[in-house]
Design an enzyme around this catalytic site. Structure first.
Site, PDB file in Angstrom:
ATOM      1  N   ARG A   1      -5.366   7.321  -8.827  1.00  0.00           N
ATOM      2  CA  ARG A   1      -6.785   7.502  -8.538  1.00  0.00           C
ATOM      3  C   ARG A   1      -7.589   6.974  -9.709  1.00  0.00           C
ATOM      4  O   ARG A   1      -7.257   7.259 -10.880  1.00  0.00           O
ATOM      5  CB  ARG A   1      -7.125   8.987  -8.334  1.00  0.00           C
TER       6      ARG A   1
ATOM      7  N   GLU B   1     -14.870   3.858  -6.118  1.00  0.00           N
ATOM      8  CA  GLU B   1     -14.503   3.022  -4.964  1.00  0.00           C
ATOM      9  C   GLU B   1     -15.527   3.132  -3.837  1.00  0.00           C
ATOM     10  O   GLU B   1     -15.988   4.252  -3.555  1.00  0.00           O
ATOM     11  CB  GLU B   1     -13.139   3.489  -4.413  1.00  0.00           C
TER      12      GLU B   1
ATOM     13  N   HIS C   1      -7.156  -0.895  -3.223  1.00  0.00           N
ATOM     14  CA  HIS C   1      -6.451   0.332  -2.806  1.00  0.00           C
ATOM     15  C   HIS C   1      -5.431   0.036  -1.697  1.00  0.00           C
ATOM     16  O   HIS C   1      -5.547   0.537  -0.577  1.00  0.00           O
ATOM     17  CB  HIS C   1      -7.462   1.404  -2.353  1.00  0.00           C
TER      18      HIS C   1
HETATM   19  C1  8YV Z   1      -4.223   6.286   1.209  1.00  0.00           C
HETATM   20  C2  8YV Z   1      -3.533   7.467  -0.979  1.00  0.00           C
HETATM   21  O1  8YV Z   1      -4.607   4.975   1.331  1.00  0.00           O
HETATM   22  O2  8YV Z   1      -2.267   9.006   0.308  1.00  0.00           O
HETATM   23  C3  8YV Z   1      -2.967   8.809  -0.666  1.00  0.00           C
HETATM   24  O3  8YV Z   1      -3.234   9.721  -1.477  1.00  0.00           O
HETATM   25  O4  8YV Z   1      -4.032   7.226  -2.014  1.00  0.00           O
HETATM   26  C4  8YV Z   1      -3.507   6.325  -0.084  1.00  0.00           C
HETATM   27  O5  8YV Z   1      -2.335   5.648  -0.161  1.00  0.00           O
HETATM   28  C5  8YV Z   1      -5.454   7.136   1.365  1.00  0.00           C
HETATM   29  O6  8YV Z   1      -5.516   8.210   0.506  1.00  0.00           O
HETATM   30  C6  8YV Z   1      -5.594   7.632   2.757  1.00  0.00           C
HETATM   31  O7  8YV Z   1      -6.501   8.701   2.858  1.00  0.00           O
END
Ligand code: 8YV
Length: 328
Positions: free
Chosen positions: A243, A272, A290
């Site tokens: 993140r 983002e 992402h």
């Molecule tokens: C997703 C992610 O793209 O699962 C997660 O925590 O960071 C990702 O891979 C995204 O969060 C989907 O809500």
């Protein structure tokens, strides 16, 4: 009498097979146009839904949750990270939260490894040169990068994804170091040939590449602060597929621009989809939108987890991927 199907509001477009199955099982409201919901639309959704299926692009904060109708009992997040949801408020309102762990581990680890290779070997920079038709041919000293074999990798957060990255990096000849809230079981540590650092600061000062795999929580916000980034050596690289909020993006950008760090591979950003404009002007960074878990296989598996969580909950059982306060 057959049980009434739960009203499930899905905030974004999901893979077709998942949407079809959800329509069969639940009274599902889809977002076929995939336009992110406004705050007003999110509030409308929590007022009417029995189950909400949000993603990282929906901020389910206290203001949204305070408007939730009495029927909203489950938020089945499409994603593993749940930093988009105000967990404390959800708990106060007795709303169960589930996520989708495990199924995106290998894909996210692959993307991390791709960045660990791409940044020191200048992949994106080379590709940009070629596409701009400015390549004048091979030379012994042209575009030299750095070898990763024999280098030290510092993994911050040695959970599923951190371990999957460690396995890959080990196969590429890197030595594995890690910092984690809890030390791994000795057997697992031995299998990964990983060295534990209780002090993150001390680890940072010794690494060639640092990669982040902890969740974003109040405790990890700006874990890589300006002070900690300054502990890294100028030849080191920062990789982030977790993140954006975990790294002070302004401080990182400043240091990269001044040559105080060798480079960065970033799949996630602090604000983002906005990216610090100064990052865009740097050659020593590889920037991705992402894409860590962006494979059709991961997305379908994530959707299946969401379905199982909703179905189990609707049938009156504890869903398998409940997010517990102790996890974050
Ligand atoms: C997703 C992610 O793209 O699962 C997660 O925590 O960071 C990702 O891979 C995204 O969060 C989907 O809500």
């Amino acid at each position: 009498m057959p049980q009434k199907k739960p009203v499930v509001v899905v905030t974004r477009k999901l893979p077709d097979v998942i949407e079809t199955r959800m329509m069969e099982l639940f009274d599902t409201r889809l977002n076929l146009e995939d336009k992110p919901l406004s705050k007003a639309e999110l509030i409308e959704a929590v007022k009417t839904a029995d189950v909400l299926v949000p993603t990282i692009t929906d901020r389910i904060d206290a203001a949204v949750l305070s408007q939730a109708g009495p029927n909203l009992k489950l938020i089945a997040n499409f994603g593993t990270g749940v930093d988009n949801i105000d967990l404390a408020t959800a708990r106060q309102r007795s709303i169960t939260i589930t996520n989708t762990p495990g199924v995106l581990t290998e894909d996210t680890a692959d993307m991390t490894m791709a960045l660990i290779l791409a940044v020191p070997r200048r992949l994106a920079e080379g590709e940009r040169l070629l596409r701009s038709e400015k390549w004048n041919g091979w030379s012994p000293t042209h575009m030299l990068g750095h070898r990763i074999w024999g280098k030290r990798l510092g993994v911050i957060g040695m959970g599923r994804i951190g371990q999957a990255v460690a396995r890959r990096a080990k196969a590429f000849g890197m030595s594995i170091h890690y910092h984690n809230r809890k030390r791994l079981h000795p057997e697992l540590e031995a299998e990964l040939e990983a060295t534990y650092w209780e002090s993150l600061d001390q680890m940072l000062a010794r690494m060639d590449v640092v990669t982040i795999h902890c969740p974003h929580t109040p405790a990890t916000f700006h874990l890589l602060s300006a002070r900690r980034l300054a502990l890294l050596q100028p030849h080191s690289y920062v990789i982030n597929t977790s993140r954006g909020e975990i790294v002070d993006e302004n401080a990182l950008t400043r240091m990269l621009g001044r040559g105080e760090l060798a480079g960065a591979g970033l799949d996630v950003f602090e604000h983002e989809p906005a990216v610090n404009p100064k990052l865009l002007g740097l050659d020593n960074v590889v920037l991705l939108p992402h894409l860590g878990s962006a494979t059709i296989e991961s997305r379908i598996d994530m959707g299946e987890k969401v379905i199982i969580n909703i179905k189990t909950f609707a049938d009156g059982h504890n869903p398998p991927d409940r997010v517990l306060a102790s996890m974050f």
